[in-house]
Design a protein around this motif. Structure first.
Motif, short mmCIF file in Angstrom:
data_model
loop_
_atom_site.label_atom_id
_atom_site.label_comp_id
_atom_site.label_asym_id
_atom_site.label_seq_id
_atom_site.Cartn_x
_atom_site.Cartn_y
_atom_site.Cartn_z
N PHE A 1 0.84 -1.20 0.00
CA PHE A 1 0.00 0.00 0.00
C PHE A 1 0.88 1.25 0.00
O PHE A 1 2.04 1.21 0.39
CB PHE A 1 -0.92 0.01 1.22
N THR A 2 0.31 2.36 -0.39
CA THR A 2 1.05 3.62 -0.40
C THR A 2 1.15 4.16 1.01
O THR A 2 0.14 4.50 1.64
CB THR A 2 0.34 4.66 -1.30
N ARG A 3 2.37 4.22 1.53
CA ARG A 3 2.60 4.74 2.89
C ARG A 3 3.86 5.60 2.86
O ARG A 3 4.86 5.22 2.24
CB ARG A 3 2.75 3.60 3.89
N SER A 4 3.82 6.71 3.52
CA SER A 4 4.96 7.64 3.50
C SER A 4 6.00 7.23 4.54
O SER A 4 5.69 6.64 5.57
CB SER A 4 4.49 9.07 3.78
N LEU A 5 7.25 7.57 4.23
CA LEU A 5 8.36 7.27 5.12
C LEU A 5 9.28 8.49 5.11
O LEU A 5 9.96 8.75 4.12
CB LEU A 5 9.10 6.02 4.64
N ALA A 6 9.29 9.22 6.22
CA ALA A 6 10.02 10.49 6.27
C ALA A 6 11.52 10.29 6.12
O ALA A 6 12.22 11.18 5.61
CB ALA A 6 9.72 11.19 7.60
#
Length: 460
Positions: A364-369
Motif C-alpha cells: 500500500f502507499t505509505r509515507s516514510l520520512a
C-alpha cells in the motif's frame, strides 16, 4: 529462469522502474506489489542488470527466508539469507553460535564475489559486525602444494575464533592428528581435510562428518573468521581493556573497572574473556554492517526495502528491548559508556541506503520520512494463493484464465510432479507444455515448470 523473469518487461510500470535505476534517479517507491510481485520485480531487475548485486531487506526473518527461496527459484542462482544473531553479553553456558557462523559465511561469500543476492531481516541488517577490510585480513587461504607450518596454521585458526576438538563435528571447529588437519569453514557445507607432507600441503579434500570419509578434492580452501568480534592477540586486547578502565569515573565506573580488570586477569592467565561480544564497540570504533559488503554509488548495487514502514516498527520494537537489556548491563558494570552500541537505528540504515540504488516495495502507499523518494510508481496486480494440490480446483481456475485470454505458468514442485501435471492437463484437453523456461506469452497456453514459489501472481 531468465526468460520468465523477462516477461515482466511487458509491464509499463516495470519499464519505468528499470529506467529510473539505469538513470540513477533513486530512491524510487513502488506500491501495489505483494510478496510474490516483490520477488518477481527483484529477479527481473537483476536479470536486466547482471552487473549489479542486490540487498533485499524485509521486516522479519521468516519473510527473509521465504524471499530467498522464491528468488532461488526465479533466478536459478545462489541466494543467501543473512540471519540476525543474539549478542552474547554475559557468560552463558552453551550459547549457540550457529547464526553467527551463518552470517560469517554470507559475508565471506559477498567479499569474494560468491553470490549476487542476499536477503536479511531489518534486525539482522542493523546489527554491527566486523568491517570488510578486517574480514579480508583475517581470512586464511590454503592451497594444495603450498608450503606452510602446520603449527602456524593452527595458531591462526585459534586467533580467527575456531575451536579445537578431538574430532570435527560442527562448523568453525578444527582437529589435528599427526600431519592431518581437519577444519570446518562457516561458508562450506562439509569440512575439509588437509594432509601435510612435512611443511607442504599434499592434498585438500572434503569429507563427511558422520563417516569421516574423504569425498571431492579441491585445489584451494578459503577460511573466513569464525567470530564476528576479533582481536589481534590477548596482550593487545588486555591493553585496550586497561586503557578503557583508566578512563572510567563515578559509581558505575567502579563496577565496570572491576569487570574489566577481571577479564584482563583472565587474558594474562591464558583464558578468554567471559564474553567477547561485549567488547565489539571497543574493538571496532568503525564497526561494519551488511551494507558495507555491497558496492555503493549511483551505478552500484541495489537495495530493496520491502514494506519499509513495517521494517521501521519492527526495528523500533527490537531496539526498545535491546536498550532495556543494555540499561541493566550498564548498571551492573558489564557495559559502560562508549561500549554499549551494537545496532544501527532505522534512521542510520536509511542514511546508508541513500548510497545505493534504493527501491521501496510496498503493498500500500505509505509515507516514510526517513527516505524522500524521487518517484512513485503504482502497480495494479493481484497475488494468488499457492495451489493446494487439488486437481479439480486447478482445472476450474485454468479454464477461467483460458477464457479470459491469459497465458498461465505453473510451478509444480519436483521434476516428476511437473511431468505428471503437464501430462494430466494435456489429457484433459489443455494446451500444456513442460518447459525449462517461458520464452513468450501465448494467450490460452499453459507452461509447467519445475520449482515452487510461496504464492502466485496475476498481471493484467
Amino acid at each position: 529462469m531468465k526468460e520468465f523473469a523477462a516477461l515482466l518487461s511487458a509491464l509499463p510500470e516495470y519499464q519505468q522502474l528499470l529506467g529510473r535505476l539505469q538513470e540513477g534517479r533513486t530512491p524510487v517507491a513502488v506500491t501495489g506489489v505483494s510478496a510474490a510481485h516483490k520477488t518477481h520485480f527483484i529477479a527481473s531487475l537483476l536479470q536486466a542488470q547482471p552487473e549489479r548485486r542486490a540487498l533485499v531487506l524485509t521486516p522479519d526473518e521468516a519473510t527473509s527466508l521465504r524471499f530467498a527461496q522464491d528468488l532461488r527459484t526465479l533466478l536459478r542462482e545462489t541466494v543467501l539469507s543473512y540471519p540476525a544473531r543474539d549478542f552474547v553479553l554475559l557468560d552463558v553456558d552453551g550459547a549457540s553460535r550457529e547464526y553467527e557462523h551463518q552470517r560469517l559465511g554470507v559475508l565471506s561469500e559477498l567479499s569474494r564475489g560468491g553470490c549476487r543476492v542476499v536477503t536479511a531481516s531489518v534486525e539482522a541488517a542493523a546489527q554491527l559486525t566486523l568491517p570488510p577490510e578486517l574480514l579480508e585480513r583475517r581470512t586464511l587461504t590454503l592451497e594444495a602444494g603450498q608450503t606452510c607450518e602446520l603449527e602456524e596454521v593452527m595458531q591462526a585458526l585459534v586467533a580467527m575464533g575456531y575451536q579445537r576438538r578431538e574430532q570435527v563435528e560442527g562448523s568453525c571447529q578444527f582437529a589435528c592428528r599427526g600431519g592431518i588437519l581437519d577444519v570446518f569453514a562457516p561458508n562450506l557445507p562439509d569440512p575439509v581435510r588437509a594432509e601435510f607432507w612435512g611443511d607442504e600441503i599434499d592434498t585438500l579434500s572434503f569429507f563427511k562428518v558422520d563417516t569421516q570419509r574423504r569425498s571431492d578434492p579441491l585445489d584451494q580452501l578459503v577460511l573466513p573468521p569464525a567470530r564476528e568480534v576479533l582481536y589481534d592477540s590477548p596482550e593487545h586486547l588486555a591493553q585496550i581493556l586497561g586503557e578503557a578502565a583508566g578512563k572510567l569515573r563515578g559509581k558505575a565506573g567502579v563496577r565496570a573497572k572491576e569487570h574489566l580488570e577481571n577479564d584482563i586477569q583472565r587474558l594474562e592467565g591464558g583464558l578468554l574473556p567471559v564474553s567477547i561480544d561485549q567488547y565489539l564497540p571497543l574493538l571496532y570504533p568503525k564497526a561494519g554492517t551488511l551494507f558495507d559488503y555491497f558496492t555503493a554509488g549511483e551505478a552500484g548495487d541495489m537495495c530493496f526495502f520491502c514494506e519499509p514502514v513495517s521494517m521501521k516498527e519492527t526495528l523500533r520494537t527490537v531496539l526498545a528491548q535491546h536498550q532495556e537489556d543494555v540499561k541493566v548491563l550498564l548498571e551492573e558494570g558489564v557495559l559502560f559508556s562508549g561500549c554499549h552500541t551494537f545496532y544501527e537505528d532505522f534512521t542510520g540504515l536509511c542514511a546508508k541506503s541513500r548510497d545505493f540504488a534504493t527501491v521501496l516495495l510496498d503493498t500500500f502507499t505509505r509515507s516514510l520520512a526517513e527516505i524522500p523518494v524521487r518517484d512513485l510508481i503504482s502497480v495494479t496486480a493481484s497475488q494468488l494463493s499457492a495451489w493446494s494440490g487439488e486437481f479439480a480446483v486447478l482445472k476450474e481456475d485454468l479454464e477461467d484464465y483460458r477464457r479470459a485470454g491469459y497465458c498461465c505458468v505453473i510451478f509444480a514442485g519436483t521434476r516428476r510432479s511437473a511431468e505428471a501435471l503437464a501430462h494430466d492437463l494435456q489429457q484433459d484437453g489443455f494446451s500444456a507444455d513442460l518447459v525449462e523456461d517461458v520464452r513468450e506469452r501465448v494467450a490460452g497456453k499453459i507452461f509447467v515448470l519445475e520449482g515452487s514459489l510461496s504464492a502466485g501472481m496475476d498481471y493484467p
